[in-house]
Design a protein around this motif. Structure first.
Motif, PDB file in Angstrom:
ATOM      1  N   GLY A  21      69.465  13.208  18.763  1.00 17.05           N
ATOM      2  CA  GLY A  21      68.568  12.155  18.035  1.00 17.05           C
ATOM      3  C   GLY A  21      69.016  11.598  16.945  1.00 17.05           C
ATOM      4  O   GLY A  21      68.608  10.301  16.718  1.00 17.05           O
ATOM      5  N   ALA A  22      70.129  12.174  16.348  1.00 12.88           N
ATOM      6  CA  ALA A  22      70.725  11.269  15.437  1.00 12.88           C
ATOM      7  C   ALA A  22      71.484  10.140  15.844  1.00 12.88           C
ATOM      8  O   ALA A  22      71.452   8.881  15.084  1.00 12.88           O
ATOM      9  CB  ALA A  22      71.760  12.169  14.517  1.00 12.88           C
ATOM     10  N   ALA A  51      76.130  12.994   8.647  1.00 15.93           N
ATOM     11  CA  ALA A  51      75.485  14.102   9.263  1.00 15.93           C
ATOM     12  C   ALA A  51      75.756  14.249  10.615  1.00 15.93           C
ATOM     13  O   ALA A  51      76.048  15.353  11.255  1.00 15.93           O
ATOM     14  CB  ALA A  51      74.003  13.578   9.169  1.00 15.93           C
ATOM     15  N   ILE A  52      76.058  13.276  11.409  1.00 21.39           N
ATOM     16  CA  ILE A  52      76.526  13.382  12.938  1.00 21.39           C
ATOM     17  C   ILE A  52      77.788  13.895  12.843  1.00 21.39           C
ATOM     18  O   ILE A  52      78.092  14.675  13.797  1.00 21.39           O
ATOM     19  CB  ILE A  52      76.770  12.057  13.440  1.00 21.39           C
ATOM     20  CG1 ILE A  52      75.245  11.152  13.436  1.00 21.39           C
ATOM     21  CG2 ILE A  52      76.978  11.940  15.128  1.00 21.39           C
ATOM     22  CD1 ILE A  52      75.141   9.921  14.031  1.00 21.39           C
ATOM     23  N   ASP A  53      78.783  13.597  12.158  1.00 21.72           N
ATOM     24  CA  ASP A  53      80.044  14.241  11.910  1.00 21.72           C
ATOM     25  C   ASP A  53      80.087  15.785  11.914  1.00 21.72           C
ATOM     26  O   ASP A  53      80.678  16.501  12.378  1.00 21.72           O
ATOM     27  CB  ASP A  53      80.900  13.472  10.864  1.00 21.72           C
ATOM     28  CG  ASP A  53      81.349  12.078  11.398  1.00 21.72           C
ATOM     29  OD1 ASP A  53      81.020  11.844  12.411  1.00 21.72           O
ATOM     30  OD2 ASP A  53      81.809  11.567  10.387  1.00 21.72           O
ATOM     31  N   GLU A  54      79.188  16.005  10.831  1.00 23.98           N
ATOM     32  CA  GLU A  54      78.992  17.429  10.570  1.00 23.98           C
ATOM     33  C   GLU A  54      78.448  18.221  11.717  1.00 23.98           C
ATOM     34  O   GLU A  54      78.795  19.401  11.844  1.00 23.98           O
ATOM     35  CB  GLU A  54      77.841  17.615   9.123  1.00 23.98           C
ATOM     36  CG  GLU A  54      78.635  17.039   7.978  1.00 23.98           C
ATOM     37  CD  GLU A  54      77.830  17.278   6.867  1.00 23.98           C
ATOM     38  OE1 GLU A  54      76.412  17.136   6.955  1.00 23.98           O
ATOM     39  OE2 GLU A  54      78.237  16.936   5.781  1.00 23.98           O
ATOM     40  N   LEU A  55      77.255  17.564  12.375  1.00 26.42           N
ATOM     41  CA  LEU A  55      76.961  18.388  13.739  1.00 26.42           C
ATOM     42  C   LEU A  55      77.943  18.591  14.662  1.00 26.42           C
ATOM     43  O   LEU A  55      78.022  19.696  15.147  1.00 26.42           O
ATOM     44  CB  LEU A  55      75.712  17.423  14.120  1.00 26.42           C
ATOM     45  CG  LEU A  55      74.320  17.485  13.334  1.00 26.42           C
ATOM     46  CD1 LEU A  55      73.355  16.524  13.964  1.00 26.42           C
ATOM     47  CD2 LEU A  55      73.776  19.088  13.751  1.00 26.42           C
ATOM     48  N   GLU A  56      78.678  17.484  14.789  1.00 21.86           N
ATOM     49  CA  GLU A  56      79.893  17.666  15.440  1.00 21.86           C
ATOM     50  C   GLU A  56      80.789  18.908  15.212  1.00 21.86           C
ATOM     51  O   GLU A  56      81.009  19.742  16.167  1.00 21.86           O
ATOM     52  CB  GLU A  56      80.964  16.435  15.728  1.00 21.86           C
ATOM     53  CG  GLU A  56      81.883  16.612  16.921  1.00 21.86           C
ATOM     54  CD  GLU A  56      82.934  15.856  16.633  1.00 21.86           C
ATOM     55  OE1 GLU A  56      83.745  15.491  17.590  1.00 21.86           O
ATOM     56  OE2 GLU A  56      83.162  15.274  15.555  1.00 21.86           O
ATOM     57  N   SER A  57      80.985  18.934  13.929  1.00 23.53           N
ATOM     58  CA  SER A  57      81.886  20.071  13.540  1.00 23.53           C
ATOM     59  C   SER A  57      81.185  21.606  13.894  1.00 23.53           C
ATOM     60  O   SER A  57      81.628  22.438  14.354  1.00 23.53           O
ATOM     61  CB  SER A  57      82.328  19.972  12.122  1.00 23.53           C
ATOM     62  OG  SER A  57      83.044  18.778  11.784  1.00 23.53           O
ATOM     63  N   PHE A  90      79.164  11.963  21.648  1.00 24.00           N
ATOM     64  CA  PHE A  90      78.319  11.566  20.776  1.00 24.00           C
ATOM     65  C   PHE A  90      78.689  11.171  19.248  1.00 24.00           C
ATOM     66  O   PHE A  90      78.013  10.304  18.717  1.00 24.00           O
ATOM     67  CB  PHE A  90      77.314  12.863  20.508  1.00 24.00           C
ATOM     68  CG  PHE A  90      75.998  12.769  21.455  1.00 24.00           C
ATOM     69  CD1 PHE A  90      75.868  11.934  22.583  1.00 24.00           C
ATOM     70  CD2 PHE A  90      75.589  14.142  21.879  1.00 24.00           C
ATOM     71  CE1 PHE A  90      75.029  12.025  23.567  1.00 24.00           C
ATOM     72  CE2 PHE A  90      74.724  14.380  22.864  1.00 24.00           C
ATOM     73  CZ  PHE A  90      74.419  13.199  23.842  1.00 24.00           C
ATOM     74  N   GLU A  91      79.709  11.956  18.546  1.00 21.48           N
ATOM     75  CA  GLU A  91      80.215  11.564  17.587  1.00 21.48           C
ATOM     76  C   GLU A  91      81.022  10.208  17.581  1.00 21.48           C
ATOM     77  O   GLU A  91      80.737   9.220  16.600  1.00 21.48           O
ATOM     78  CB  GLU A  91      81.351  12.463  17.130  1.00 21.48           C
ATOM     79  CG  GLU A  91      81.824  12.256  15.875  1.00 21.48           C
ATOM     80  CD  GLU A  91      82.857  11.272  15.576  1.00 21.48           C
ATOM     81  OE1 GLU A  91      83.197  10.798  14.272  1.00 21.48           O
ATOM     82  OE2 GLU A  91      83.718  11.284  16.306  1.00 21.48           O
ATOM     83  N   ASP A 195      79.595   2.516  27.297  1.00 23.29           N
ATOM     84  CA  ASP A 195      80.283   3.257  28.095  1.00 23.29           C
ATOM     85  C   ASP A 195      80.317   4.725  27.584  1.00 23.29           C
ATOM     86  O   ASP A 195      80.424   5.562  28.538  1.00 23.29           O
ATOM     87  CB  ASP A 195      81.928   2.658  27.991  1.00 23.29           C
ATOM     88  CG  ASP A 195      82.032   1.680  28.573  1.00 23.29           C
ATOM     89  OD1 ASP A 195      81.073   0.973  29.527  1.00 23.29           O
ATOM     90  OD2 ASP A 195      83.059   0.911  28.311  1.00 23.29           O
ATOM     91  N   HIS A 196      80.258   4.945  26.399  1.00 23.71           N
ATOM     92  CA  HIS A 196      80.307   6.700  26.021  1.00 23.71           C
ATOM     93  C   HIS A 196      78.887   6.982  26.333  1.00 23.71           C
ATOM     94  O   HIS A 196      78.802   8.442  26.721  1.00 23.71           O
ATOM     95  CB  HIS A 196      80.366   6.625  24.431  1.00 23.71           C
ATOM     96  CG  HIS A 196      81.749   6.362  23.940  1.00 23.71           C
ATOM     97  ND1 HIS A 196      82.876   7.271  24.229  1.00 23.71           N
ATOM     98  CD2 HIS A 196      82.361   5.435  23.334  1.00 23.71           C
ATOM     99  CE1 HIS A 196      83.956   6.865  23.815  1.00 23.71           C
ATOM    100  NE2 HIS A 196      83.787   5.880  23.316  1.00 23.71           N
TER     101      HIS A 196
END
Length: 224
Positions: A21-22, A51-57, A90-91, A195-196
């Motif tokens: 969603g982000a 916030a996206i980076d934090e979700l990935e972590s 996604f990141e 592509d991603h």
């Protein structure tokens, strides 16, 4: 142990849906910024990338703990490892959206693109807006039909990407040298988002079915 594993995987799945969603919001908002140009929208994308980076972590930490504590095998192992890769994909899509927004901020109040490029980039963004919605649908239901459509239709964006080079080299081009640089970079960022998106779709198909559609893409040609 199985109950604990299932509960922890549901949390991972929830975080992946939130991440999708982000990323979807970042893709769409970056398009608003580009076609405006809209500085406020650009800054929103740039600020939201953390916030996206934090979700990935968070997802990576959860998956590593599952691998260490639960020692999953077979299907469970496939899901955990593939989810790790999906989070990284996604990141990267979030990063590319931020790059688009940064180009807008850098050139503001001038537009990064000349007027003759606007319609072509509007078409590219319309494609990405649809992709953004499909990412959310795909993740919320683990919908392989949506994933397959993302894979099959990516050629449309590739063709639009090629047209950006044709425009830059044509007699229609009236933009500055800086705008030509921005056109090439922005088109590349947008094409890579697509592509991603395909990579994410293939990963979801693999998570659900164990089949890697990149091995035999012809199998996807007969979808409705």
């Amino acid at each position: 142990m199985r109950v604990i594993f299932n509960e922890e995987m549901r949390q991972v799945a929830d975080d992946m849906e939130q991440m999708a969603g982000a990323v979807s919001h970042a893709i769409k908002t970056a398009g608003v910024a580009l076609l405006g140009p809209d500085l406020e929208a650009a800054q929103e994308v740039i600020d939201g990338d953390q916030a996206i980076d934090e979700l990935e972590s968070t997802v990576i930490d959860q998956c590593v703990q599952l691998l260490a504590k639960q020692s999953p095998v077979a299907t469970d192992l496939r899901v955990v490892v593939s989810t790790l890769r999906l989070a990284a994909t996604f990141e990267r899509m979030g990063d590319l959206s931020r790059h688009v927004a940064e180009a807008v901020r850098r050139s503001y109040p001038d537009a990064p693109l000349p007027p003759e490029a606007r319609e072509l980039f509007a078409q590219m963004q319309a494609f990405l807006d649809t992709l953004a919605d499909r990412l959310v649908d795909m993740m919320s239901e683990r919908d392989t039909k949506v994933a397959e459509r993302i894979i099959v239709e990516d050629d449309q964006l590739d063709k639009l990407h090629q047209q950006t080079f044709d425009l830059a080299l044509s007699d229609k081009w009236q933009g500055s040298k800086q705008q030509m640089i921005d056109l090439v970079l922005l088109a590349r960022f947008m094409e890579r988002i697509g592509d991603h998106g395909v990579s994410a779709a293939r990963r979801v198909v693999y998570i659900v079915s164990g089949f890697d559609p990149s091995k035999d893409p012809k199998d996807l040609e007969d979808i409705d």
